[in-house]
Design an enzyme around this catalytic site. Sequence first.
Site, PDB file in Angstrom:
ATOM      1  N   LEU A 145       0.823 108.418  96.874  1.00 39.11           N
ATOM      2  CA  LEU A 145       1.680 107.397  96.277  1.00 39.11           C
ATOM      3  C   LEU A 145       1.899 107.821  94.836  1.00 39.11           C
ATOM      4  O   LEU A 145       0.938 108.183  94.146  1.00 39.11           O
ATOM      5  CB  LEU A 145       0.995 106.027  96.294  1.00 39.11           C
ATOM      6  CG  LEU A 145       1.110 105.162  97.546  1.00 39.11           C
ATOM      7  CD1 LEU A 145       0.263 103.907  97.380  1.00 39.11           C
ATOM      8  CD2 LEU A 145       2.548 104.790  97.852  1.00 39.11           C
ATOM      9  N   ASP A 146       3.151 107.765  94.358  1.00 41.24           N
ATOM     10  CA  ASP A 146       3.372 108.213  92.985  1.00 41.24           C
ATOM     11  C   ASP A 146       2.793 107.203  91.995  1.00 41.24           C
ATOM     12  O   ASP A 146       2.411 106.089  92.359  1.00 41.24           O
ATOM     13  CB  ASP A 146       4.848 108.516  92.712  1.00 41.24           C
ATOM     14  CG  ASP A 146       5.745 107.287  92.787  1.00 41.24           C
ATOM     15  OD1 ASP A 146       5.405 106.275  92.146  1.00 41.24           O
ATOM     16  OD2 ASP A 146       6.789 107.357  93.462  1.00 41.24           O
ATOM     17  N   ILE A 147       2.740 107.593  90.758  1.00 37.99           N
ATOM     18  CA  ILE A 147       2.027 106.818  89.738  1.00 37.99           C
ATOM     19  C   ILE A 147       2.621 105.427  89.530  1.00 37.99           C
ATOM     20  O   ILE A 147       1.922 104.481  89.161  1.00 37.99           O
ATOM     21  CB  ILE A 147       1.998 107.607  88.408  1.00 37.99           C
ATOM     22  CG1 ILE A 147       0.965 107.017  87.456  1.00 37.99           C
ATOM     23  CG2 ILE A 147       3.383 107.686  87.777  1.00 37.99           C
ATOM     24  CD1 ILE A 147       0.665 107.898  86.271  1.00 37.99           C
ATOM     25  N   SER A 190       3.934 103.566  91.922  1.00 39.12           N
ATOM     26  CA  SER A 190       3.886 102.808  93.176  1.00 39.12           C
ATOM     27  C   SER A 190       2.500 102.230  93.410  1.00 39.12           C
ATOM     28  O   SER A 190       1.502 102.733  92.895  1.00 39.12           O
ATOM     29  CB  SER A 190       4.276 103.716  94.347  1.00 39.12           C
ATOM     30  OG  SER A 190       5.585 104.226  94.172  1.00 39.12           O
TER      31      SER A 190
END
Length: 238
Positions: free
Chosen positions: A110-112, A114
């Site tokens: 999960l990107d930062i 999200s």
Amino acid sequence: MSELGLCSRREADEWIAKGWVRVDGKVVSELGTKVTPSQKVTVERQAAAEQARRVTILINKPVGYVSGQAEDGYQPAVVLIKPENRWEEDRSPERFDRNHLRSLVPAGRLDIDSVGLLVLTQDGRVAKQLIGENTNVDKEYLVRVEYTKPGRLPDSELQKLNHGLWMDGKPLLPAKVRWQNDDQLSFTLREGKKRQIRRMCEMVGLRVVGLKRVRIGRVKLGNLPEGQWRYLSPDERF
């Protein structure tokens, strides 16, 4: 061994090095040994026992944490896995052990910016199931969006989100995208290119203002509070 679903390739290397793998009853000690379809591969009980001790942890990742290694001054989500952050409603009988933090890797990222369900595992079989080349485990996200053009997103553009967009020179696999409410979409995907949902939305004039992963296969985020974690229960399967 990996194709048979016995373990991951990394685990296979470890087991071979420890002398835990036999082909037609003979110990195999050399990595890369060729095996024909007619030969029988077996593993020692120690391998199964070691594998059974490996844990999988579910965490509700907050904004501001990266999924894997620390980068650009941001901490990895694994730092949140400590006794005081364990969800009090975790029904797993597993007792927390510092050894559970060893070789714990994210099975999907999960990107930062999200939030939501992040899987960290010591079990190579779980990692392969969730992020292997032939995975068929879908992932569901709730995505809050703003339309950057006048009016409302046309149905034809919503259809493109479901099927028809290209990314990095290749067509995307069909997705399931529908309105959850006036400003939130539900995305269900079976692939996970870097920042895929955000990029898909940009292609049809949508700006993502919030993204939360709520399900991976049959495992749901549920009521797990943000910043807290729990063990994958013995009876749960992705």
